[in-house]
Design a protein around this motif. Sequence first.
Motif, PDB file in Angstrom:
ATOM      1  N   ILE A 263      41.068  50.964  40.849  1.00 18.18           N
ATOM      2  CA  ILE A 263      41.758  49.984  41.685  1.00 18.18           C
ATOM      3  C   ILE A 263      43.049  49.615  40.958  1.00 18.18           C
ATOM      4  O   ILE A 263      43.028  49.270  39.776  1.00 18.18           O
ATOM      5  N   LEU A 264      44.163  49.687  41.664  1.00 17.37           N
ATOM      6  CA  LEU A 264      45.467  49.308  41.119  1.00 17.37           C
ATOM      7  C   LEU A 264      45.964  48.091  41.887  1.00 17.37           C
ATOM      8  O   LEU A 264      46.113  48.144  43.110  1.00 17.37           O
ATOM      9  N   VAL A 265      46.195  46.991  41.160  1.00 19.40           N
ATOM     10  CA  VAL A 265      46.585  45.741  41.812  1.00 19.40           C
ATOM     11  C   VAL A 265      47.763  45.078  41.107  1.00 19.40           C
ATOM     12  O   VAL A 265      48.107  45.406  39.975  1.00 19.40           O
ATOM     13  N   HIS A 266      48.321  44.096  41.821  1.00 29.29           N
ATOM     14  CA  HIS A 266      49.364  43.236  41.255  1.00 29.29           C
ATOM     15  C   HIS A 266      48.742  42.038  40.542  1.00 29.29           C
ATOM     16  O   HIS A 266      49.206  41.625  39.491  1.00 29.29           O
ATOM     17  N   HIS A 267      47.697  41.482  41.112  1.00 32.33           N
ATOM     18  CA  HIS A 267      46.996  40.336  40.516  1.00 32.33           C
ATOM     19  C   HIS A 267      45.635  40.791  39.997  1.00 32.33           C
ATOM     20  O   HIS A 267      44.705  41.001  40.775  1.00 32.33           O
TER      21      HIS A 267
ATOM     22  N   LEU B 180      54.112  41.018  36.363  1.00 34.14           N
ATOM     23  CA  LEU B 180      55.576  40.958  36.393  1.00 34.14           C
ATOM     24  C   LEU B 180      56.246  42.332  36.418  1.00 34.14           C
ATOM     25  O   LEU B 180      57.284  42.496  37.063  1.00 34.14           O
ATOM     26  N   PRO B 181      55.692  43.349  35.745  1.00 34.28           N
ATOM     27  CA  PRO B 181      56.329  44.664  35.830  1.00 34.28           C
ATOM     28  C   PRO B 181      56.442  45.200  37.262  1.00 34.28           C
ATOM     29  O   PRO B 181      57.393  45.929  37.581  1.00 34.28           O
ATOM     30  N   ILE B 182      55.485  44.836  38.114  1.00 33.15           N
ATOM     31  CA  ILE B 182      55.585  45.258  39.517  1.00 33.15           C
ATOM     32  C   ILE B 182      56.561  44.376  40.280  1.00 33.15           C
ATOM     33  O   ILE B 182      57.238  44.837  41.208  1.00 33.15           O
ATOM     34  N   ASP B 183      56.701  43.124  39.895  1.00 26.82           N
ATOM     35  CA  ASP B 183      57.678  42.257  40.564  1.00 26.82           C
ATOM     36  C   ASP B 183      59.101  42.764  40.363  1.00 26.82           C
ATOM     37  O   ASP B 183      59.899  42.785  41.300  1.00 26.82           O
ATOM     38  N   VAL B 184      59.434  43.154  39.147  1.00 27.96           N
ATOM     39  CA  VAL B 184      60.851  43.328  38.784  1.00 27.96           C
ATOM     40  C   VAL B 184      61.354  44.765  38.847  1.00 27.96           C
ATOM     41  O   VAL B 184      62.569  44.982  38.748  1.00 27.96           O
TER      42      VAL B 184
ATOM     43  N   ASP C 111      31.494  52.122  37.827  1.00 26.40           N
ATOM     44  CA  ASP C 111      32.369  52.879  36.924  1.00 26.40           C
ATOM     45  C   ASP C 111      33.797  52.968  37.451  1.00 26.40           C
ATOM     46  O   ASP C 111      34.441  54.026  37.393  1.00 26.40           O
ATOM     47  N   ILE C 112      34.293  51.854  37.981  1.00 28.08           N
ATOM     48  CA  ILE C 112      35.638  51.809  38.570  1.00 28.08           C
ATOM     49  C   ILE C 112      36.613  51.193  37.571  1.00 28.08           C
ATOM     50  O   ILE C 112      36.373  50.106  37.037  1.00 28.08           O
ATOM     51  N   ASN C 113      37.711  51.866  37.323  1.00 24.83           N
ATOM     52  CA  ASN C 113      38.776  51.335  36.472  1.00 24.83           C
ATOM     53  C   ASN C 113      39.562  50.270  37.232  1.00 24.83           C
ATOM     54  O   ASN C 113      39.912  50.462  38.404  1.00 24.83           O
ATOM     55  N   LEU C 114      39.852  49.158  36.560  1.00 22.61           N
ATOM     56  CA  LEU C 114      40.750  48.159  37.126  1.00 22.61           C
ATOM     57  C   LEU C 114      42.068  48.208  36.365  1.00 22.61           C
ATOM     58  O   LEU C 114      42.118  47.976  35.157  1.00 22.61           O
ATOM     59  N   ILE C 115      43.131  48.531  37.093  1.00 19.70           N
ATOM     60  CA  ILE C 115      44.476  48.645  36.527  1.00 19.70           C
ATOM     61  C   ILE C 115      45.345  47.580  37.199  1.00 19.70           C
ATOM     62  O   ILE C 115      45.386  47.501  38.441  1.00 19.70           O
ATOM     63  N   ALA C 116      46.041  46.778  36.407  1.00 13.87           N
ATOM     64  CA  ALA C 116      46.828  45.686  36.975  1.00 13.87           C
ATOM     65  C   ALA C 116      48.178  45.570  36.274  1.00 13.87           C
ATOM     66  O   ALA C 116      48.262  45.673  35.047  1.00 13.87           O
TER      67      ALA C 116
ATOM     68  N   ASP D 197      54.362  38.524  29.725  1.00 19.09           N
ATOM     69  CA  ASP D 197      53.651  38.187  30.952  1.00 19.09           C
ATOM     70  C   ASP D 197      52.558  37.152  30.688  1.00 19.09           C
ATOM     71  O   ASP D 197      52.327  36.739  29.547  1.00 19.09           O
ATOM     72  N   PHE D 198      51.869  36.762  31.755  1.00 18.17           N
ATOM     73  CA  PHE D 198      50.817  35.752  31.684  1.00 18.17           C
ATOM     74  C   PHE D 198      49.426  36.384  31.665  1.00 18.17           C
ATOM     75  O   PHE D 198      48.416  35.669  31.732  1.00 18.17           O
ATOM     76  N   CYS D 199      49.351  37.687  31.594  1.00 22.13           N
ATOM     77  CA  CYS D 199      48.082  38.415  31.626  1.00 22.13           C
ATOM     78  C   CYS D 199      48.315  39.792  31.010  1.00 22.13           C
ATOM     79  O   CYS D 199      49.457  40.242  30.892  1.00 22.13           O
ATOM     80  N   PRO D 200      47.255  40.479  30.624  1.00 25.17           N
ATOM     81  CA  PRO D 200      47.432  41.838  30.111  1.00 25.17           C
ATOM     82  C   PRO D 200      47.789  42.803  31.240  1.00 25.17           C
ATOM     83  O   PRO D 200      47.219  42.749  32.333  1.00 25.17           O
ATOM     84  N   ASN D 201      48.757  43.655  30.979  1.00 24.47           N
ATOM     85  CA  ASN D 201      49.148  44.675  31.949  1.00 24.47           C
ATOM     86  C   ASN D 201      48.577  46.025  31.542  1.00 24.47           C
ATOM     87  O   ASN D 201      48.503  46.347  30.360  1.00 24.47           O
TER      88      ASN D 201
END
Length: 253
Positions: A62-66, A100-104, A92-97, A23-27
């Motif tokens: 927070i769970l996002v695609h981008h 491509l794993p969500i695309d496919v 103290d909020i976790n950001l989870i992203a 991918d182009f970013c850490p998942n």
Amino acid sequence: MSVEVNQLISYLDELLDSNNIKDFCPNGLQIEGCSKINKIVTGVTASEALIDAAIENKADAILVHHGYFWKGESDPITGMKKRRIAKLLKHDINLIAYHLPIDVHFEFGNNIQLAKKLSITNVKPFPGIKPKGIVMQGELPTGTTANKLAKLIKLNLLREPLVNAVRDEDIRTVAWCTGGGQSYIDVVANAGIDAFITGEASEQTIHSSREQNIDFFAAGHHATERYGVQRLGEHLEEQFDLDVSFIDIHNPV
């Protein structure tokens, strides 16, 4: 009910097979927050507006695609990046992203969810393109005109698509890639597909459509990528008995 952050990330990594997708970013976990998660806000992009909404909703994650930390972006944590990250850390909020794993993903992915929205049948990955499933192909239940397909897209995605209709015949076969997938039009056209749907258009995309006799629809990057992360959040709510809510931050692109 709550779940440990590490448990949730391990579950998502395995479910989405993220370790095997280049991918182009850490998942996965991009910004660490509290250790236990009860409430999750999902959305397309980890914008400041989505972070503010998560704070207002007292979300633990927070769970996002981008998400953040894209290849080629500026490294210093200044300006917009500083404001976003500062708010996540302060509350103290976790950001989870997952990008491509969500695309496919063939159950929770953006591409499969778009197929369901548009009632596309006989869905399968377009051959020869990696990661598998980044471009999909299928059939419309009955042949339809470009005008009717455009109306179907508008009705289901709540956005007027950009349409370049060049064929006289009805559309029966279709290929698609949510988001910024316009560059795939050439390989799709070479396979004789009637129409290609994606989120964005480039100047050269229209020439490809015209010269290769393939109808083209740009239905919006944001509009085509709402549904994967939303469906994934619903799954997590069912799997872990969490409080999960999807917040759609308007974006006309």
